[in-house]
Design a protein around this motif. Structure first.
Motif, PDB file in Angstrom:
ATOM      1  N   LEU A 154      26.996  59.674  33.844  1.00  0.00           N
ATOM      2  CA  LEU A 154      26.392  60.055  35.125  1.00  0.00           C
ATOM      3  C   LEU A 154      26.519  58.921  36.137  1.00  0.00           C
ATOM      4  O   LEU A 154      26.823  59.162  37.301  1.00  0.00           O
ATOM      5  N   ARG A 155      26.271  57.709  35.692  1.00  0.00           N
ATOM      6  CA  ARG A 155      26.392  56.552  36.592  1.00  0.00           C
ATOM      7  C   ARG A 155      27.822  56.472  37.131  1.00  0.00           C
ATOM      8  O   ARG A 155      28.041  56.244  38.318  1.00  0.00           O
ATOM      9  N   TRP A 156      28.790  56.678  36.277  1.00  0.00           N
ATOM     10  CA  TRP A 156      30.193  56.660  36.712  1.00  0.00           C
ATOM     11  C   TRP A 156      30.458  57.800  37.691  1.00  0.00           C
ATOM     12  O   TRP A 156      31.144  57.620  38.700  1.00  0.00           O
ATOM     13  N   ALA A 157      29.909  58.985  37.426  1.00  0.00           N
ATOM     14  CA  ALA A 157      30.133  60.153  38.284  1.00  0.00           C
ATOM     15  C   ALA A 157      29.478  60.000  39.651  1.00  0.00           C
ATOM     16  O   ALA A 157      29.907  60.628  40.615  1.00  0.00           O
ATOM     17  N   THR A 158      28.444  59.157  39.746  1.00  0.00           N
ATOM     18  CA  THR A 158      27.822  58.940  41.054  1.00  0.00           C
ATOM     19  C   THR A 158      28.638  58.003  41.924  1.00  0.00           C
ATOM     20  O   THR A 158      28.410  57.927  43.131  1.00  0.00           O
ATOM     21  N   ARG A 159      29.588  57.313  41.337  1.00  0.00           N
ATOM     22  CA  ARG A 159      30.479  56.445  42.113  1.00  0.00           C
ATOM     23  C   ARG A 159      31.493  57.327  42.815  1.00  0.00           C
ATOM     24  O   ARG A 159      32.328  57.950  42.185  1.00  0.00           O
ATOM     25  N   ARG A 160      31.402  57.408  44.117  1.00  0.00           N
ATOM     26  CA  ARG A 160      32.211  58.336  44.894  1.00  0.00           C
ATOM     27  C   ARG A 160      33.221  57.575  45.738  1.00  0.00           C
ATOM     28  O   ARG A 160      33.274  56.349  45.730  1.00  0.00           O
ATOM     29  N   GLY A 161      33.995  58.325  46.500  1.00  0.00           N
ATOM     30  CA  GLY A 161      34.972  57.729  47.401  1.00  0.00           C
ATOM     31  C   GLY A 161      34.366  57.269  48.714  1.00  0.00           C
ATOM     32  O   GLY A 161      35.036  56.646  49.515  1.00  0.00           O
ATOM     33  N   MET A 162      33.095  57.576  48.914  1.00  0.00           N
ATOM     34  CA  MET A 162      32.414  57.205  50.155  1.00  0.00           C
ATOM     35  C   MET A 162      31.224  56.309  49.817  1.00  0.00           C
ATOM     36  O   MET A 162      30.347  56.706  49.051  1.00  0.00           O
ATOM     37  N   LEU A 163      31.161  55.152  50.426  1.00  0.00           N
ATOM     38  CA  LEU A 163      30.057  54.227  50.200  1.00  0.00           C
ATOM     39  C   LEU A 163      28.718  54.887  50.509  1.00  0.00           C
ATOM     40  O   LEU A 163      27.726  54.676  49.803  1.00  0.00           O
ATOM     41  N   GLU A 164      28.679  55.717  51.552  1.00  0.00           N
ATOM     42  CA  GLU A 164      27.434  56.378  51.953  1.00  0.00           C
ATOM     43  C   GLU A 164      26.874  57.226  50.808  1.00  0.00           C
ATOM     44  O   GLU A 164      25.660  57.270  50.598  1.00  0.00           O
ATOM     45  N   LEU A 165      27.758  57.886  50.073  1.00  0.00           N
ATOM     46  CA  LEU A 165      27.309  58.701  48.943  1.00  0.00           C
ATOM     47  C   LEU A 165      26.847  57.822  47.790  1.00  0.00           C
ATOM     48  O   LEU A 165      25.856  58.141  47.121  1.00  0.00           O
ATOM     49  N   ASP A 166      27.541  56.725  47.555  1.00  0.00           N
ATOM     50  CA  ASP A 166      27.117  55.788  46.513  1.00  0.00           C
ATOM     51  C   ASP A 166      25.698  55.291  46.791  1.00  0.00           C
ATOM     52  O   ASP A 166      24.886  55.146  45.878  1.00  0.00           O
ATOM     53  N   LEU A 167      25.393  55.053  48.059  1.00  0.00           N
ATOM     54  CA  LEU A 167      24.085  54.522  48.445  1.00  0.00           C
ATOM     55  C   LEU A 167      22.968  55.546  48.322  1.00  0.00           C
ATOM     56  O   LEU A 167      21.794  55.179  48.292  1.00  0.00           O
ATOM     57  N   VAL A 168      23.320  56.813  48.223  1.00  0.00           N
ATOM     58  CA  VAL A 168      22.336  57.871  48.003  1.00  0.00           C
ATOM     59  C   VAL A 168      22.241  58.204  46.517  1.00  0.00           C
ATOM     60  O   VAL A 168      21.143  58.263  45.945  1.00  0.00           O
ATOM     61  N   LEU A 169      23.383  58.425  45.894  1.00  0.00           N
ATOM     62  CA  LEU A 169      23.393  58.971  44.539  1.00  0.00           C
ATOM     63  C   LEU A 169      22.978  57.973  43.452  1.00  0.00           C
ATOM     64  O   LEU A 169      22.227  58.336  42.541  1.00  0.00           O
ATOM     65  N   LEU A 170      23.453  56.755  43.520  1.00  0.00           N
ATOM     66  CA  LEU A 170      23.124  55.798  42.460  1.00  0.00           C
ATOM     67  C   LEU A 170      21.631  55.456  42.440  1.00  0.00           C
ATOM     68  O   LEU A 170      21.020  55.502  41.370  1.00  0.00           O
ATOM     69  N   PRO A 171      21.009  55.144  43.582  1.00  0.00           N
ATOM     70  CA  PRO A 171      19.558  54.903  43.531  1.00  0.00           C
ATOM     71  C   PRO A 171      18.774  56.132  43.060  1.00  0.00           C
ATOM     72  O   PRO A 171      17.786  56.001  42.342  1.00  0.00           O
ATOM     73  N   PHE A 172      19.234  57.326  43.440  1.00  0.00           N
ATOM     74  CA  PHE A 172      18.573  58.543  42.976  1.00  0.00           C
ATOM     75  C   PHE A 172      18.669  58.635  41.457  1.00  0.00           C
ATOM     76  O   PHE A 172      17.682  58.919  40.777  1.00  0.00           O
ATOM     77  N   LEU A 173      19.847  58.380  40.929  1.00  0.00           N
ATOM     78  CA  LEU A 173      20.044  58.435  39.483  1.00  0.00           C
ATOM     79  C   LEU A 173      19.127  57.434  38.777  1.00  0.00           C
ATOM     80  O   LEU A 173      18.490  57.761  37.776  1.00  0.00           O
ATOM     81  N   GLU A 174      19.048  56.246  39.283  1.00  0.00           N
ATOM     82  CA  GLU A 174      18.267  55.202  38.623  1.00  0.00           C
ATOM     83  C   GLU A 174      16.762  55.391  38.782  1.00  0.00           C
ATOM     84  O   GLU A 174      16.008  55.119  37.853  1.00  0.00           O
ATOM     85  N   ASN A 175      16.321  55.878  39.940  1.00  0.00           N
ATOM     86  CA  ASN A 175      14.891  55.899  40.240  1.00  0.00           C
ATOM     87  C   ASN A 175      14.211  57.248  40.075  1.00  0.00           C
ATOM     88  O   ASN A 175      13.009  57.289  39.824  1.00  0.00           O
ATOM     89  N   VAL A 176      14.937  58.331  40.237  1.00  0.00           N
ATOM     90  CA  VAL A 176      14.319  59.659  40.250  1.00  0.00           C
ATOM     91  C   VAL A 176      14.800  60.533  39.096  1.00  0.00           C
ATOM     92  O   VAL A 176      14.006  61.247  38.484  1.00  0.00           O
ATOM     93  N   PHE A 177      16.070  60.468  38.791  1.00  0.00           N
ATOM     94  CA  PHE A 177      16.657  61.332  37.768  1.00  0.00           C
ATOM     95  C   PHE A 177      15.870  61.353  36.457  1.00  0.00           C
ATOM     96  O   PHE A 177      15.628  62.429  35.906  1.00  0.00           O
ATOM     97  N   PRO A 178      15.425  60.194  35.936  1.00  0.00           N
ATOM     98  CA  PRO A 178      14.714  60.225  34.651  1.00  0.00           C
ATOM     99  C   PRO A 178      13.455  61.095  34.657  1.00  0.00           C
ATOM    100  O   PRO A 178      13.061  61.621  33.626  1.00  0.00           O
ATOM    101  N   SER A 179      12.843  61.279  35.808  1.00  0.00           N
ATOM    102  CA  SER A 179      11.602  62.056  35.880  1.00  0.00           C
ATOM    103  C   SER A 179      11.836  63.536  36.205  1.00  0.00           C
ATOM    104  O   SER A 179      10.876  64.307  36.258  1.00  0.00           O
ATOM    105  N   LEU A 180      13.089  63.928  36.415  1.00  0.00           N
ATOM    106  CA  LEU A 180      13.386  65.326  36.724  1.00  0.00           C
ATOM    107  C   LEU A 180      13.206  66.214  35.493  1.00  0.00           C
ATOM    108  O   LEU A 180      13.347  65.754  34.359  1.00  0.00           O
TER     109      LEU A 180
END
Length: 83
Positions: free
Chosen positions: A6-32
């Motif tokens: 999942l961490r690898w899949a959040t690495r996108r071609g756009m920095l803007e998406l990386d800045l949204v998706l990776l913190p979401f994965l680390e901080n919110v995803f575990p509680s979903l």
């Protein structure tokens, strides 16, 4: 999908998406819920431009399930949905 993939899949071609998706994965995803975790994994298969537009509220996914996870991401990354 395990967390490393999942961490690898959040690495996108756009920095803007990386800045949204990776913190979401680390901080919110575990509680979903399991259902929302599956939606997040599915969301990662979408095109970068679609994700970018959705996160910046330039549109919403047609699929109501995708809209649910987009709204959760917006609500947890400072990208608040319009009321």
């Amino acid at each position: 999908m395990d967390l490393k993939r999942l961490r690898w899949a959040t690495r996108r071609g756009m920095l803007e998406l990386d800045l949204v998706l990776l913190p979401f994965l680390e901080n919110v995803f575990p509680s979903l819920s399991d259902d929302h975790k599956v939606l997040f994994e599915t969301l990662l298969t979408c095109e970068d431009q679609e994700l970018f537009n959705w996160f910046l509220k330039k549109g919403n996914p047609e699929d109501p399930d995708m809209k649910i996870i987009v709204d959760i991401i917006r609500a947890n990354t400072g990208l608040q949905p319009d009321n």
